[in-house]
Scaffold this motif. Structure first.
Motif, PDB file in Angstrom:
ATOM      1  N   LYS A   1       0.847  -1.191   0.000  1.00 47.44           N
ATOM      2  CA  LYS A   1       0.000   0.000   0.000  1.00 47.44           C
ATOM      3  C   LYS A   1       0.883   1.242   0.000  1.00 47.44           C
ATOM      4  N   LEU A   2       0.284   2.346  -0.441  1.00 52.07           N
ATOM      5  CA  LEU A   2       1.005   3.614  -0.484  1.00 52.07           C
ATOM      6  C   LEU A   2       1.191   4.147   0.940  1.00 52.07           C
ATOM      7  N   PHE A   3       2.434   4.543   1.256  1.00 52.45           N
ATOM      8  CA  PHE A   3       2.761   5.050   2.594  1.00 52.45           C
ATOM      9  C   PHE A   3       2.618   6.570   2.592  1.00 52.45           C
ATOM     10  N   VAL A   4       1.744   7.096   3.485  1.00 51.47           N
ATOM     11  CA  VAL A   4       1.450   8.530   3.559  1.00 51.47           C
ATOM     12  C   VAL A   4       1.883   9.044   4.932  1.00 51.47           C
ATOM     13  N   VAL A   5       2.668  10.129   4.931  1.00 54.10           N
ATOM     14  CA  VAL A   5       3.138  10.759   6.172  1.00 54.10           C
ATOM     15  C   VAL A   5       2.667  12.207   6.166  1.00 54.10           C
ATOM     16  N   PHE A   6       1.885  12.586   7.202  1.00 55.51           N
ATOM     17  CA  PHE A   6       1.384  13.956   7.345  1.00 55.51           C
ATOM     18  C   PHE A   6       2.088  14.609   8.526  1.00 55.51           C
ATOM     19  N   ILE A   7       2.864  15.683   8.260  1.00 58.35           N
ATOM     20  CA  ILE A   7       3.563  16.439   9.304  1.00 58.35           C
ATOM     21  C   ILE A   7       2.634  17.573   9.736  1.00 58.35           C
ATOM     22  N   ASN A   8       2.154  17.501  10.983  1.00 59.45           N
ATOM     23  CA  ASN A   8       1.181  18.458  11.510  1.00 59.45           C
ATOM     24  C   ASN A   8       1.871  19.458  12.422  1.00 59.45           C
ATOM     25  N   GLY A   9       1.551  20.749  12.233  1.00 55.66           N
ATOM     26  CA  GLY A   9       2.102  21.801  13.079  1.00 55.66           C
ATOM     27  C   GLY A   9       1.062  22.364  14.027  1.00 55.66           C
ATOM     28  N   THR A  10       1.367  23.540  14.560  1.00 56.62           N
ATOM     29  CA  THR A  10       0.474  24.191  15.523  1.00 56.62           C
ATOM     30  C   THR A  10      -0.138  25.475  14.972  1.00 56.62           C
ATOM     31  N   ASP A  11       0.082  25.787  13.679  1.00 56.66           N
ATOM     32  CA  ASP A  11      -0.445  27.011  13.114  1.00 56.66           C
ATOM     33  C   ASP A  11      -1.820  26.775  12.497  1.00 56.66           C
TER      34      ASP A  11
ATOM     35  N   THR B   1       2.662  16.792   3.348  1.00 54.80           N
ATOM     36  CA  THR B   1       2.216  15.400   3.218  1.00 54.80           C
ATOM     37  C   THR B   1       3.124  14.714   2.204  1.00 54.80           C
ATOM     38  N   TYR B   2       3.666  13.562   2.608  1.00 51.47           N
ATOM     39  CA  TYR B   2       4.568  12.791   1.756  1.00 51.47           C
ATOM     40  C   TYR B   2       3.875  11.488   1.357  1.00 51.47           C
ATOM     41  N   PHE B   3       3.895  11.185   0.051  1.00 55.46           N
ATOM     42  CA  PHE B   3       3.372   9.935  -0.490  1.00 55.46           C
ATOM     43  C   PHE B   3       4.566   9.121  -0.974  1.00 55.46           C
ATOM     44  N   ILE B   4       4.865   8.011  -0.315  1.00 56.85           N
ATOM     45  CA  ILE B   4       6.085   7.239  -0.526  1.00 56.85           C
ATOM     46  C   ILE B   4       5.691   5.840  -0.974  1.00 56.85           C
TER      47      ILE B   4
ATOM     48  N   SER C   1       6.783   1.702  -2.088  1.00 57.18           N
ATOM     49  CA  SER C   1       7.393   0.620  -1.313  1.00 57.18           C
ATOM     50  C   SER C   1       8.903   0.632  -1.392  1.00 57.18           C
ATOM     51  N   ASN C   2       9.491   1.308  -2.385  1.00 57.18           N
ATOM     52  CA  ASN C   2      10.940   1.404  -2.511  1.00 57.18           C
ATOM     53  C   ASN C   2      11.521   2.616  -1.788  1.00 57.18           C
ATOM     54  N   GLY C   3      10.689   3.397  -1.132  1.00 56.53           N
ATOM     55  CA  GLY C   3      11.173   4.554  -0.382  1.00 56.53           C
ATOM     56  C   GLY C   3      11.270   5.816  -1.192  1.00 56.53           C
ATOM     57  N   VAL C   4      10.706   5.842  -2.378  1.00 61.14           N
ATOM     58  CA  VAL C   4      10.763   7.019  -3.232  1.00 61.14           C
ATOM     59  C   VAL C   4       9.513   7.870  -2.989  1.00 61.14           C
ATOM     60  N   ALA C   5       9.706   9.167  -2.754  1.00 55.31           N
ATOM     61  CA  ALA C   5       8.573  10.084  -2.548  1.00 55.31           C
ATOM     62  C   ALA C   5       7.944  10.392  -3.900  1.00 55.31           C
ATOM     63  N   ILE C   6       6.768   9.828  -4.146  1.00 56.29           N
ATOM     64  CA  ILE C   6       6.079  10.055  -5.419  1.00 56.29           C
ATOM     65  C   ILE C   6       5.498  11.456  -5.476  1.00 56.29           C
ATOM     66  N   GLU C   7       4.897  11.903  -4.396  1.00 58.75           N
ATOM     67  CA  GLU C   7       4.227  13.198  -4.374  1.00 58.75           C
ATOM     68  C   GLU C   7       4.436  13.841  -2.998  1.00 58.75           C
ATOM     69  N   ILE C   8       4.620  15.165  -2.991  1.00 59.74           N
ATOM     70  CA  ILE C   8       4.762  15.928  -1.752  1.00 59.74           C
ATOM     71  C   ILE C   8       3.821  17.118  -1.841  1.00 59.74           C
ATOM     72  N   ILE C   9       2.936  17.237  -0.846  1.00 59.87           N
ATOM     73  CA  ILE C   9       1.998  18.360  -0.771  1.00 59.87           C
ATOM     74  C   ILE C   9       2.479  19.269   0.345  1.00 59.87           C
TER      75      ILE C   9
ATOM     76  N   ILE D   1      -4.791  12.841  -4.273  1.00 59.98           N
ATOM     77  CA  ILE D   1      -4.523  11.544  -3.651  1.00 59.98           C
ATOM     78  C   ILE D   1      -4.809  10.418  -4.645  1.00 59.98           C
ATOM     79  N   HIS D   2      -5.917  10.492  -5.390  1.00 60.98           N
ATOM     80  CA  HIS D   2      -6.239   9.458  -6.389  1.00 60.98           C
ATOM     81  C   HIS D   2      -5.177   9.420  -7.493  1.00 60.98           C
ATOM     82  N   LYS D   3      -4.707  10.589  -7.910  1.00 57.92           N
ATOM     83  CA  LYS D   3      -3.680  10.644  -8.933  1.00 57.92           C
ATOM     84  C   LYS D   3      -2.396   9.989  -8.451  1.00 57.92           C
ATOM     85  N   THR D   4      -2.046  10.243  -7.196  1.00 56.72           N
ATOM     86  CA  THR D   4      -0.826   9.641  -6.632  1.00 56.72           C
ATOM     87  C   THR D   4      -0.984   8.131  -6.521  1.00 56.72           C
TER      88      THR D   4
END
Length: 408
Positions: free
Chosen positions: A25-35, A84-87, A89-97, A111-114
């Motif tokens: 599955k596609l690995f998604v990482v969301f970095i959340n701040g306080t702003d 938001t990073y879409f990575i 299975s090989n560790g390559v970032a396909i898309e970064i928002i 997200i669907h495009k990624t």
């Protein structure tokens, strides 16, 4: 369980990576701040959580400045928060928002495009793996004779060799361009451990510095306390020396006053003696003949009276004449009524004698207080008034003590 809890992965980053690779599955990482932008982006994900749960995603939310975020930033530089990073299975970032998007529909389309790109990469990877496995099987099934005669290629085998070599080189180049995610994670863990050790060492050094500062402060406080105590002791010693000097000066003044009084008394006594002798040596037979019969009368009259001089506590004196047959109680009542003194005792100065209760019933003649005597009025409380503490009263008491034998 809420949709948000089902959408976001609750484990660590390593666990999320392993799960995404295992389930492809596609690995998604969301970095959340306080702003506010982070809050807006987080709200978009919450509103789409019921749709995102159905997509082939393993999503994890990391708070900025957290340990997991620091670990992730060692592998993928985090420049914008939120991001938001879409990575794959090989560790390559396909898309970064980076930052936020304007609408949830736009976010859902991206997200669907990624996901489509990720699926295409998975299919191409499967095709390359299948082609490579077929080539390997074809190479194994060829006779040994054909392998030994590869130096003379036939027209049929010549075109296939370059194709196989090109596919192998392409796969190798792809693999070389895609570094292993495990090595990156391992390196990130090492960096995090080094950072933790550095922080622990800094904390230990800071604690040592605080302890040294605390001990230094204690030493300074003890030193200041010791100096204050020494100063107080020196002040006490100086005060005692000052008091001793004042007492010495006062004693010297009293002694000088006594000496001056003695000289004055001696001079007056000599003057009085000379005048008395000059009067007694004058020839006056008539007077002597007349005075001789009067001497017994004067002596008899003096025996019947008692001239008493009272020395009061404030240093002053009072004189009064009593009958020789009067008791000492009469004298005491005179002092109480006429001199306004309460609670006292009577005593002689020389020889020192303090009259008791039994003495007040005896007559003045029996107590050897006639024809003249000096009585000291002593308060019973033993406390002398402030006027009696003056140097004048002190001198008068000494003079009274010294002149009592002469008066007697």
């Amino acid at each position: 369980m809420s949709s948000e809890t089902m959408f976001w992965f609750k484990g660590s980053v390593n666990e999320a990576i392993n799960k995404s690779r295992a389930e492809r599955k596609l690995f998604v990482v969301f970095i959340n701040g306080t702003d506010d932008i982070s809050a807006k982006m987080n709200g978009l994900y919450e509103s789409l959580s019921h749709l995102l749960c159905e997509l082939p995603l393993i999503a994890i939310k990391l708070e900025a400045q957290s340990d997991n975020c620091n670990l992730f930033s060692q592998i993928y530089p985090v420049i914008v928060i939120p991001s938001t990073y879409f990575i794959d299975s090989n560790g390559v970032a396909i898309e970064i928002i980076g930052g936020s998007v304007d609408d949830q529909n736009v976010l859902l389309q991206r997200i669907h495009k990624t996901i489509d790109i990720y699926n295409q990469s998975l299919s191409s990877s499967v095709t390359q793996n299948t082609t490579q496995s077929n080539d390997n099987e074809r190479a194994k099934s060829e006779p040994v004779s054909q392998v030994s005669n590869t130096r003379e290629p036939t027209p049929e085998s010549t075109p296939s060799a370059p194709a196989t070599a090109s596919s192998s080189s392409a796969v190798a180049s792809v693999e070389s361009e895609r570094p292993s995610l495990d090595s990156k994670v391992e390196r990130a863990n090492q960096l995090i451990e080094a950072i933790r050790q550095k922080k622990a060492k800094e904390e230990e050094e800071r604690e040592k510095a605080d302890e040294i500062e605390r001990r230094k402060g204690m030493k300074e406080m003890l030193s200041a306390k010791r100096l204050r105590e020494d100063k107080e002791k020196m002040d006490i010693v100086k005060e005692r020396e000052r008091e001793k000097r004042a007492e010495k000066l006062a004693r010297e003044r009293v002694l000088a006053q006594i000496a001056a009084d003695r000289e004055d008394r001696k001079a007056r006594q000599m003057t009085f003696t000379d005048s008395t002798e000059s009067k007694t040596t004058e020839p006056n037979d008539a007077n002597s003949s007349q005075s001789s019969p009067k001497e017994p009368e004067v002596r008899q009259r003096m025996d019947k009276t008692a001239r008493i001089q009272f020395r009061l506590p404030d240093g002053s004196t009072r004189n009064n004449v009593f009958e020789a047959t009067d008791s000492l109680e009469v004298v005491k009542q005179y002092v109480s009524s006429n001199l306004n003194i309460r609670g006292f005792t009577l005593s002689t100065s020389y020889p020192r004698r303090e009259f008791g209760t039994n003495d007040y019933n005896q007559s003045l003649r029996d107590l050897s207080l006639s024809p003249s005597s000096v009585l000291l009025v002593v308060p019973n409380s033993g406390i002398i008034s402030s006027r009696a503490l003056t140097s004048q009263s002190y001198i008068w008491q000494i003079l009274t003590y010294l002149m009592s034998p002469l008066v007697m």
